[in-house]
Design an enzyme around this catalytic site. Structure first.
Site, PDB file in Angstrom:
ATOM      1  N   GLN A 282       0.841  -1.203   0.000  1.00 30.73           N
ATOM      2  CA  GLN A 282       0.000   0.000   0.000  1.00 30.73           C
ATOM      3  C   GLN A 282       0.877   1.254   0.000  1.00 30.73           C
ATOM      4  O   GLN A 282       1.811   1.347   0.796  1.00 30.73           O
ATOM      5  CB  GLN A 282      -0.908   0.004   1.234  1.00 30.73           C
ATOM      6  CG  GLN A 282      -1.932  -1.125   1.248  1.00 30.73           C
ATOM      7  CD  GLN A 282      -3.105  -0.855   0.315  1.00 30.73           C
ATOM      8  OE1 GLN A 282      -3.176   0.169  -0.369  1.00 30.73           O
ATOM      9  NE2 GLN A 282      -4.035  -1.803   0.263  1.00 30.73           N
ATOM     10  N   TYR A 311      -7.094 -12.217  -1.464  1.00 27.90           N
ATOM     11  CA  TYR A 311      -6.366 -11.123  -2.126  1.00 27.90           C
ATOM     12  C   TYR A 311      -5.355 -10.546  -1.132  1.00 27.90           C
ATOM     13  O   TYR A 311      -5.317  -9.348  -0.877  1.00 27.90           O
ATOM     14  CB  TYR A 311      -7.326 -10.039  -2.628  1.00 27.90           C
ATOM     15  CG  TYR A 311      -8.431 -10.580  -3.493  1.00 27.90           C
ATOM     16  CD1 TYR A 311      -8.283 -10.653  -4.877  1.00 27.90           C
ATOM     17  CD2 TYR A 311      -9.618 -11.065  -2.928  1.00 27.90           C
ATOM     18  CE1 TYR A 311      -9.299 -11.171  -5.672  1.00 27.90           C
ATOM     19  CE2 TYR A 311     -10.632 -11.582  -3.717  1.00 27.90           C
ATOM     20  CZ  TYR A 311     -10.462 -11.626  -5.080  1.00 27.90           C
ATOM     21  OH  TYR A 311     -11.466 -12.147  -5.861  1.00 27.90           O
ATOM     22  N   ASP A 380     -10.009  -8.172  -0.247  1.00 29.63           N
ATOM     23  CA  ASP A 380      -9.425  -6.888  -0.673  1.00 29.63           C
ATOM     24  C   ASP A 380      -9.093  -6.975  -2.159  1.00 29.63           C
ATOM     25  O   ASP A 380      -7.928  -6.951  -2.542  1.00 29.63           O
ATOM     26  CB  ASP A 380      -8.159  -6.616   0.165  1.00 29.63           C
ATOM     27  CG  ASP A 380      -7.540  -5.248  -0.118  1.00 29.63           C
ATOM     28  OD1 ASP A 380      -8.183  -4.422  -0.792  1.00 29.63           O
ATOM     29  OD2 ASP A 380      -6.403  -5.012   0.340  1.00 29.63           O
ATOM     30  N   CYS A 407     -11.543  -0.737  -3.425  1.00 32.63           N
ATOM     31  CA  CYS A 407     -10.960   0.480  -4.014  1.00 32.63           C
ATOM     32  C   CYS A 407     -11.825   0.958  -5.180  1.00 32.63           C
ATOM     33  O   CYS A 407     -11.393   1.789  -5.970  1.00 32.63           O
ATOM     34  CB  CYS A 407      -9.525   0.242  -4.458  1.00 32.63           C
ATOM     35  SG  CYS A 407      -9.335  -1.141  -5.586  1.00 32.63           S
TER      36      CYS A 407
HETATM   37  N1  SAH Z   1      -4.461  -7.029   0.757  1.00 31.29           N
HETATM   38  C1  SAH Z   1      -3.216  -6.615   0.160  1.00 31.29           C
HETATM   39  C2  SAH Z   1      -3.256  -6.530  -1.378  1.00 31.29           C
HETATM   40  C3  SAH Z   1      -4.444  -5.883  -1.996  1.00 31.29           C
HETATM   41  S1  SAH Z   1      -4.270  -5.516  -3.707  1.00 31.29           S
HETATM   42  C4  SAH Z   1      -2.733  -5.319   0.769  1.00 31.29           C
HETATM   43  O1  SAH Z   1      -3.468  -4.623   1.454  1.00 31.29           O
HETATM   44  O2  SAH Z   1      -1.559  -4.977   0.567  1.00 31.29           O
HETATM   45  C5  SAH Z   1      -5.129  -6.798  -4.501  1.00 31.29           C
HETATM   46  C6  SAH Z   1      -4.376  -8.096  -4.592  1.00 31.29           C
HETATM   47  O3  SAH Z   1      -5.211  -9.009  -5.302  1.00 31.29           O
HETATM   48  C7  SAH Z   1      -3.055  -8.071  -5.354  1.00 31.29           C
HETATM   49  O4  SAH Z   1      -2.051  -8.567  -4.503  1.00 31.29           O
HETATM   50  C8  SAH Z   1      -3.288  -9.017  -6.560  1.00 31.29           C
HETATM   51  O5  SAH Z   1      -2.151  -9.791  -6.857  1.00 31.29           O
HETATM   52  C9  SAH Z   1      -4.399  -9.886  -6.064  1.00 31.29           C
HETATM   53  N2  SAH Z   1      -5.285 -10.521  -7.070  1.00 31.29           N
HETATM   54  C10 SAH Z   1      -5.779  -9.976  -8.206  1.00 31.29           C
HETATM   55  N3  SAH Z   1      -6.625 -10.820  -8.812  1.00 31.29           N
HETATM   56  C11 SAH Z   1      -6.690 -11.932  -8.030  1.00 31.29           C
HETATM   57  C12 SAH Z   1      -7.420 -13.167  -8.105  1.00 31.29           C
HETATM   58  N4  SAH Z   1      -8.250 -13.426  -9.112  1.00 31.29           N
HETATM   59  N5  SAH Z   1      -7.243 -14.065  -7.120  1.00 31.29           N
HETATM   60  C13 SAH Z   1      -6.411 -13.814  -6.069  1.00 31.29           C
HETATM   61  N6  SAH Z   1      -5.707 -12.665  -5.949  1.00 31.29           N
HETATM   62  C14 SAH Z   1      -5.837 -11.741  -6.913  1.00 31.29           C
END
Ligand code: SAH
Length: 450
Positions: A282, A311, A380, A407
């Site tokens: 972030q 996620y 997320d 987001c």
């Molecule tokens: N929760 C974390 C990351 C959020 S960003 C934080 O706060 O730092 C969203 C994340 O979703 C990214 O890391 C991306 O790699 C992941 N992502 C995107 N599409 C996805 C999917 N279909 N399945 C699992 N993860 C996914």
């Protein structure tokens, strides 16, 4: 009405991307740098049968909410596409976006949406920068691209980045000039230096610098490195990324270490994290911590809880509360993120977490088959939100609570509607300003099983 006509209009609203909205002869026009309550002379740039785009020719009346101090380059580059609106009104705008989407898309009106949680000092907050390097009037320049283009606007103060990142970028720009390293030319496909990527640990102050180059050979790089670390002793990692493709993607997967460590470290909510150049982390640490705290408090976690962190990225959410619960299951689609998450768990002495690299949908299906019964699911997702199959799988596991970090309020509202149909009721909504001066809206919502 035709292209280049000039008409007097009132700005009546802001679009979700922060453009002023005017209505002329039944058409909706979008205008940059125009705020509700303003009256302008608008030049018609383009129109279709339904919508149009206009440009301010002259302001006839300003809004009292206009912040006059903004350098227009920030608006033109999109760095701060809401920076011309007073900060208090930015927070109101973001709450309105959440309300509007919940109403229009999910048909929900009977929910209290909290005031947007804002920053006390809403500038210079970003811990990461990706700065294009180009030649302009014969000189190496760093700056930002004009919106929807690859025309560089030279910039020294990037406004929303930590000031030390700005200072490092400038210092390196001057070294590139001095050592005559050629900037990338996208049209000719020549030159060497494409981008400078900088990351900074919010609590540690550690700096990482990545030279994104077209070719491996970096002339006199030892001397350049020596100068950088002499001037910025907290640069602990200098990395080269070789990207020879004609692409908008900034970095390739080809990294080589030039100096120091492969990662920088930082802290969030008391845990240590190693951050590599490609990790998702972030960009606003101060507000991301608050965001996580809200998600944790909405989830009302106890020692008996089994929690899915979907996620997960590098694990920052789940690891923040892992020690307070029974077990955490994390999933992310990016392999390096999951490797980082595993290392981060170890680094912080956390043993009750299990991570898998997979799509969240697949992981849910597998966990479900294995009989996993989480009490809380935290999601997320990226801007496109959840999929129907994810939502169905999560409901099939019958958790008491689903805490959704979003987001994009439009996809959040769509997903909340679907959850409502499947028996999960919206209970709490808290917008959080992770991206001051921009139109981006982040929020946390709590869904509970009826
Ligand atoms: N929760 C974390 C990351 C959020 S960003 C934080 O706060 O730092 C969203 C994340 O979703 C990214 O890391 C991306 O790699 C992941 N992502 C995107 N599409 C996805 C999917 N279909 N399945 C699992 N993860 C996914």
């Amino acid at each position: 009405m035709q292209k280049n006509d000039i008409v007097e209009v009132d700005i009546i609203d802001l679009s979700h991307e922060g453009q002023g909205i005017a209505k002329v002869e039944g058409l909706v026009f979008f205008v940059d740098n125009a705020l509700p309550g303003e009256r302008i002379q608008m030049r018609v740039l383009k129109r279709t049968s339904k919508i149009g785009f206009g440009k301010v020719e002259a302001y006839l009346k300003f809004s009292d909410q206009r912040y006059q101090g903004l350098d227009l380059a920030y608006l033109r580059s999109g760095i701060a596409d809401l920076g011309h609106l007073s900060y208090d009104e930015q927070l109101v705008f973001k709450r309105q976006q959440v309300l509007k989407n919940l109403y229009k898309i999910a048909g929900i009106t009977d929910i209290e949406v909290a005031q947007t949680l804002g920053m006390a000092h809403p500038i210079a907050y970003r811990n990461k920068a990706a700065i294009p390097v180009r030649r302009l009037n014969g000189q190496v320049e760093t700056g930002f691209f004009r919106k929807h283009s690859h025309d560089l606007i030279p910039m020294e103060d990037f406004y929303i980045q930590h000031k030390e990142i700005d200072a490092l970028v400038l210092f390196v720009r001057d070294l590139l000039r001095q050592y005559d390293l050629k900037p990338y030319d996208e049209v000719e496909q020549t030159g060497l230096i494409r981008h400078l990527v900088v990351r900074r640990g919010h609590y540690t102050g550690e700096l990482m610098l990545v030279f994104v180059t077209t070719r491996p050979k970096l002339f006199r790089i030892e001397q350049i490195i020596a100068k950088i670390i002499a001037a910025f002793p907290n640069v602990v990692s200098i990395i080269q990324n070789i990207n020879d493709q004609k692409t908008n993607k900034i970095m390739s997967s080809n990294f080589r270490l030039l100096y120091g460590k492969e990662t920088i470290t930082d802290q969030m909510l008391g845990n240590d994290y190693a951050i590599s150049p490609e990790s998702f982390y972030q960009v606003n640490t101060e507000m991301a911590e608050k965001l996580y705290q809200i998600a944790i408090s909405f989830s009302e976690l106890t020692a008996d809880d089994v929690v899915i962190d979907a996620y997960s990225g590098i694990g920052t959410i789940g690891l923040s509360f892992a020690k307070q619960v029974k077990a955490v299951y994390g999933v992310d689609i990016v392999d390096s993120a999951i490797e980082d998450a595993q290392k981060n768990a170890e680094r912080n002495g956390i043993t009750n977490v299990q991570y898998v690299t997979d799509s969240a949908e697949n992981a849910m299906a597998k966990w479900s088959k294995e009989g996993l019964k989480p009490s809380v699911i935290i999601v997320d997702p990226p801007r496109k939100g959840l999929t129907e199959s994810f939502i169905k799988a999560s409901v099939a596991m019958a958790p008491q609570k689903i805490t959704y970090i979003s987001c994009n309020p439009a996809t959040m509202a769509r997903d909340v509607k679907y959850y409502a149909e499947l028996g999960y009721q919206l209970k709490k909504v808290q917008p959080v300003d992770l991206f001051p001066q921009t139109h981006h809206v982040e929020c946390v919502v709590l869904l509970e099983r009826k």
